[in-house]
Write an enzyme that holds these catalytic residues in place. Sequence first.
Site, PDB file in Angstrom:
ATOM      1  N   SER A 163      33.524  14.390  -2.143  1.00 11.67           N
ATOM      2  CA  SER A 163      33.625  14.747  -3.545  1.00 11.67           C
ATOM      3  C   SER A 163      32.952  13.672  -4.411  1.00 11.67           C
ATOM      4  O   SER A 163      31.748  13.465  -4.297  1.00 11.67           O
ATOM      5  CB  SER A 163      35.099  14.958  -3.915  1.00 11.67           C
ATOM      6  OG  SER A 163      35.234  15.677  -5.112  1.00 11.67           O
ATOM      7  N   ASP A 248      35.333  26.086  -1.256  1.00 12.23           N
ATOM      8  CA  ASP A 248      34.985  25.343  -2.462  1.00 12.23           C
ATOM      9  C   ASP A 248      34.502  26.331  -3.523  1.00 12.23           C
ATOM     10  O   ASP A 248      34.104  27.471  -3.203  1.00 12.23           O
ATOM     11  CB  ASP A 248      33.864  24.337  -2.152  1.00 12.23           C
ATOM     12  CG  ASP A 248      34.384  22.934  -1.853  1.00 12.23           C
ATOM     13  OD1 ASP A 248      35.159  22.406  -2.674  1.00 12.23           O
ATOM     14  OD2 ASP A 248      34.018  22.371  -0.806  1.00 12.23           O
ATOM     15  N   HIS A 280      38.421  22.425  -0.468  1.00 10.40           N
ATOM     16  CA  HIS A 280      37.899  21.123  -0.880  1.00 10.40           C
ATOM     17  C   HIS A 280      38.689  19.960  -0.273  1.00 10.40           C
ATOM     18  O   HIS A 280      38.141  18.871  -0.079  1.00 10.40           O
ATOM     19  CB  HIS A 280      37.949  21.044  -2.414  1.00 10.40           C
ATOM     20  CG  HIS A 280      37.261  19.857  -2.995  1.00 10.40           C
ATOM     21  ND1 HIS A 280      35.902  19.811  -3.205  1.00 10.40           N
ATOM     22  CD2 HIS A 280      37.743  18.649  -3.419  1.00 10.40           C
ATOM     23  CE1 HIS A 280      35.573  18.647  -3.742  1.00 10.40           C
ATOM     24  NE2 HIS A 280      36.677  17.919  -3.878  1.00 10.40           N
TER      25      HIS A 280
END
Length: 306
Positions: A163, A248, A280
């Site tokens: 991320s 995601d 995610h």
Amino acid sequence: MEVPGRSPPGEAPWKKLSKEELENQYSPSRWVIRRGAEETLRTYSHIGDEATKKARATRRSLLHVPYGDGEGEKLDIYFPREVSAASRFCLFFHGGYWQSGSKDTSAFMVNPLTAQGVAVVVMAYDLAPKGTLDQMVDQVTRSISFVQKQYPRNEGIYLCGHSAGAHLASMMFLTNWTKHGVTPNLKGFFLVSGIYDLEPIVYTNTNAPLHMTLEDAQRNSPQLLLEAAVTRPSDPACHVLVTVGQHDSPEFHRQSREFYQTLRRGGWNASFEEIHDVDHFEIIWNLTQKDFVLTQMILRTILHEH
């Protein structure tokens, strides 16, 4: 209400989104499918915490090693059983939208990788609002330089980020290492569910603690920097794996695919993988498992098993 600065059709798809939809697209916990958002975040923290406790209890390690003078500039090094000066090192940069997360709860990949002879380094950086994006990028750069200087005979340094951590790792593509007095032996990048164009974040609530201006975002967007770059990769064999979780958000998918395409156009040895049936958070906490598909991809790349 639409986002300021809309571009003509064909440019920046995110600029066509309403403020509410943009917020939704860049809120990963809203896209989880097996648990509620709060339970997912609790599970993520719990798995990271337990993985770190286990790694510290079962692996030889050097903890809280300073790579700079700042209070938050520390890293943890976890060693395989057979330690060698010529070990391969995988550096992990945690996510948390540059404002949360900790090296002390991010040793997800330590046990599976050290079991295969790979040393793992988990680094800390100053989170917002204390740290700015420019400072974080500089800290990541200096942490990599530190590892190279400490272990100059390493057989390869690999960067893995999740991320926001994938963003920080990807900023290393264009680093001028000469001013750091060392050129790290970078052999691979594993970019997991990352953000590569920060401009959309400026218009979301995520930016509140970051205080990021449009200029800050553009200066720290690897997507934009690579598009404008005229330099070619110094090591054509350096492999870049860009991954995104099946669950995601569409914007995370778009950013990952476009960044992968930009890397390919720039001459990088890049590949793209959508990891099946994970969101995610699952995509990173499953790295605690040696049989997880992404764990195996990372190990094959580091150990040169194709």
